[in-house]
Write an enzyme that holds these catalytic residues in place. Structure first.
Site, PDB file in Angstrom:
ATOM      1  CD  GLU A  81     -16.957 -92.070  -0.819  1.00 48.82           C
ATOM      2  OE1 GLU A  81     -17.475 -92.427   0.232  1.00 48.82           O
ATOM      3  OE2 GLU A  81     -15.899 -92.341  -1.206  1.00 48.82           O
ATOM      4  CB  SER A 448      23.384 -39.586  11.381  1.00 46.44           C
ATOM      5  OG  SER A 448      24.677 -39.573  12.028  1.00 46.44           O
TER       6      SER A 448
END
Length: 796
Positions: A81, A448
């Protein structure tokens, strides 16, 4: 006159330039803003052992400082770049000149303007400007680049660039890209991998490694050549790098560990509630959770197996699609199915059927084989397989096993009882099919599994484990349409005087209702709320059998008090959170240790207070853990007896078999398992807590107990121990004299009188064994009215 005209023209030109400059610069941002700029960064989520399990983000970015970025990565981007980055002042004049010359032609022909931008200019564009493509923006870019160079150092500019830039694969910044493309951290990248990342800024989609592999490798190789030309790598290193193939992951992944989707989503919800959505998705937090990956995987496998086993018991539902085997059918079949959670399952089509000999062809690789004969018979018993049926199969010893995604669902949550740390959580069979978390979001009746809170309330009062309660028919006014409510035992039999221990071990409904009536339902509900079961329970007798609603998450956490000495702990998933600067902003354990900072003196080490509020007496907690151990050793959960001593729990089944539960524990882990349909329809006759959830618990605990071996429950210091009916019972001082033989007995016992036969038969039923012959059949109990469906929840 000519001079005056020339001066006028110059003045006019100057005025035009001034006006243009004023217009151009009126909205130019201040470059000094970048000194404190922090881009949106992902919050990364880790298990307790450091395993990455997920991330929360708008943009997948892992912010790293310049010092943390390896030199080869920096060099690759400079070569690709801006190789003059460290020598120019923000604008590379020679590079810009070449780009501007090309852009005159591009502007005239309507083509997109080319770059020529330095890294500094790209930072200005990405952070401070819009993404428009115009000469005006290029001028602004150049001016801002010059200002940036005067404001920030070169390393600071490069740090911003390498963290901000989009590199495809849902990756913002080089650290996220390294993980998403290669599953590596930056310091693990090879030069060719770093070069590939540097190849992407110009157009990530153009160099997608799976869609455009040749272009991707070509661009990577060009960057490598630029690195060699810039002197960053040698010719030998270039040759080695060029020879390496470009190998990337098939798709970006939030984490390599993929078994904790429900857990991670629940952690996200809790984090947003505490910190806010914006901070969680953009703040770059480090979040360590309580998850144990090994236990989480075991929990997921155990629940999926249990749901598949339930599904198997209830028959083949048919294929998920059909094909005529036209050209390209495989691709159509693969596109038309949602992938099952079982990673070994494959989509396939039935080619031929001859009785229980079924030949199938896989859609992915075209391989063929036959179904296991027992699987073919299983399917044909409900719906005859036929050519063209699309099914799921799993390779099995040269053949294929037939599979189907269960319609039923469930949850499993595992909690550390002393702290409340959630070690594992599975909220359903498949997060991909449904993200609804049944562990935390499903309000269901526990049946239960609620009974222990009734018995704990009794033990907090005047009762002991050896206290006697009558198991005989009972009815109450207040049933529907003026009828009476007459609860029944699951067996539809009654067994006369029974100890509290035996009543809970065998989950006697009528005993529980009698006990709840005697101690007062308001007391039961108050204690259940105090222990964290639910905040909405009503003091109705039917609630004693589990008619209220709660979630597996809350019920499991409430059971922790039976194991940890009677303290309520609040379950939590997030252990610690740090911001992007490493400052701790949340810690789940907020206890203070006043003496932890003192130097070692040979004296006893400082001690932290136990977590949680004391909600029941430690003796009550021990009594309950001992009785619930009996549920596993001698009661309704006897199929889990193979796990050994010091493992307890309670089954739960709601009316009409709509939900099945088991909450079990050892000293170091509490586990809740729930199975039920999302629409609350019945599971089917016989689908009790012992049938479905207990095997899931057993499979999970076989793994958990290898990591956390069971050990005796902690005996309270002030308890008095006596042996009653061969079992050592704990008593509160002064209550040990209330022995079973001293309890008043009813004048007319009801139900079977041969208790040895009864106990033997109960144990056989709990273990799933066929009953043996009974020498003297018990007398038939008196008839009772069956309880209305809407009034009774607990079965056993």
């Amino acid at each position: 006159m000519a001079g005056v005209g020339l001066l006028g023209a110059i003045a006019l030109a100057g005025l035009v330039v001034a006006i243009y400059a004023a217009w151009l610069f009126h909205d130019l941002p201040d470059a000094s803003e970048l000194a404190d700029y922090r881009p949106a960064t992902a919050t990364r989520v880790y298990a307790g052992d450091g395993t990455l399990i997920g991330e929360f983000s708008d943009e997948r970015r892992i912010y790293v400082s310049y010092e943390q970025i390896p030199e080869p990565v920096v060099q690759a981007f400079l070569a690709a770049e801006d190789r003059n980055f460290f020598s120019h002042g923000g604008v590379d004049v020679s590079g810009l000149g070449r780009a501007m010359f090309k852009n005159i032609f591009n502007a005239a022909t309507g083509r997109r303007l080319e770059g020529g931008s330095t890294i500094t200019q790209q930072v200005a564009k990405n952070v401070l400007l819009t993404n428009e493509s115009s000469i005006n923006r290029k001028v602004k870019e150049a001016i801002l680049a010059n200002r940036l160079e005067a404001t920030l150092t070169k390393p600071q500019i490069l740090e911003l660039y390498l963290n901000e830039i989009f590199l495809g694969y849902r990756s913002y910044g080089v650290a996220a890209a390294a993980y998403n493309y290669f599953g590596k951290s930056l310091d693990q990248l090879t030069p060719d991998e770093a070069a590939f990342l540097a190849a992407l800024p110009k157009g990530p989609n153009n160099y997608h490694p799976k869609r455009h592999p040749a272009a991707a490798k070509g661009r990577r190789d060009w960057v490598l050549g630029e690195m060699e030309e810039s002197g960053f790598i040698t010719e030998a290193e270039l040759a080695t790098a060029l020879a390496r193939p470009l190998v990337t992951q098939d798709a970006p992944r939030r984490a390599a560990y993929a078994d904790a989707d429900f857990f991670v989503e629940e952690a996200r919800r809790q984090a947003i509630a505490r910190f806010g959505r914006e901070e969680v998705n953009r703040g770059g937090y480090y979040m360590r959770t309580t998850l144990d990956p090994e236990l989480q995987s075991a929990a997921r496998d155990a629940l999926m197996k249990g749901l598949e086993n339930y599904d198997r018991r209830h028959g083949w539902r048919g294929p998920w699609g059909a094909t005529d085997f036209a050209e390209g059918w495989q691709a159509v079949a693969l596109r038309g199915t949602r992938p099952p959670e079982r990673r070994a399952w494959r989509a396939a089509a039935v080619e031929s059927v001859s009785g229980n000999t079924v030949r199938v062809r896989r859609a992915d690789d075209g391989s063929t084989g036959t179904l296991l004969a027992e699987d073919a018979a299983w399917a044909n018993a409900n719906r005859q397989l036929k050519r063209g049926d699309l099914i799921f199969v799993e390779p099995r010893g040269g053949q294929f096993a037939l599979k189907q995604v269960p319609a039923v669902n469930g949850a499993l949550v595992a909690i550390e009882p002393t702290s409340g740390r959630v070690l594992a959580m599975v909220g359903g069979y498949s997060y991909a099919l449904s993200s609804f978390n049944r562990a935390t979001q499903a309000e269901r009746q526990p049946g239960s599994a609620f009974k222990p809170f009734v018995y704990a309330t009794a033990l907090e009062g005047d009762y002991t484990p050896a206290s006697i309660v009558l198991d005989a028919p009972i009815s109450f006014a207040g049933g529907p349409n003026g009828t009476r409510w007459s609860p029944e035992n699951y067996s539809r039999e009654y067994y006369g005087p029974q100890s509290l221990r035996r009543g809970l071990e065998l989950s006697r409904n009528v005993m529980t209702v009698r006990l709840a009536q005697a101690i007062g339902m308001k007391n039961v509900v108050d204690l259940a709320k105090k222990m964290g079961v639910s905040d909405t329970l009503q003091p109705n007798l039917s609630v004693s059998l589990g008619a209220g609603e709660t979630t597996p998450y809350r019920l499991t956490a409430a059971y922790a008090a039976f194991v940890n000495g009677g303290r309520r702990v609040n379950p939590y998933l997030i252990e610690i959170v740090q911001d992007r600067d490493g400052e701790t902003i949340f810690r789940a354990d907020d206890r203070r240790c006043r003496e932890c900072g003192r130097p070692f003196s040979g004296q006893e080490s400082p001690r932290l207070e136990p977590r949680g509020e004391q909600v029941i007496d430690p003796i009550t907690a021990y009594q309950m853990s001992s009785i619930l151990e009996g549920v596993v050793q001698r009661g309704t959960a006897a199929s889990a007896r193979g796990l050994g001593r010091w493992v307890g729990g309670k089954t739960g089944t709601t009316n009409e078999y709509r939900s099945a539960w088991f909450v079990g524990f050892s000293s170091d882990i509490v586990v809740g398992v729930f199975i039920g349909f999302d629409d609350n329809r019945p599971l089917g006759s016989g689908e009790t807590g012992a049938t479905g959830p207990v095997p899931v618990f057993t499979d999970f605990m076989q793994v958990a107990l290898r990591k956390r071996p069971a050990r005796p429950f902690v005996r309270p210091k002030n308890a008095v121990f006596r042996t009653v009916n061969g079992i050592e019972e704990a008593f509160r001082p002064g209550t040990e004299r209330r022995r079973e033989e001293e309890q008043p007995r009813p004048e007319v016992p009801t139900g079977p009188q041969n208790y040895n036969d009864v106990i033997r038969r109960e144990q056989e039923e709990a273990a799933g064994l066929p009953p043996t012959a009974t020498p003297t059949p018990p007398p038939t109990p008196p008839p009772t009215k069956k309880e209305p469906a809407e009034d009774l929840s607990g079965l056993y």
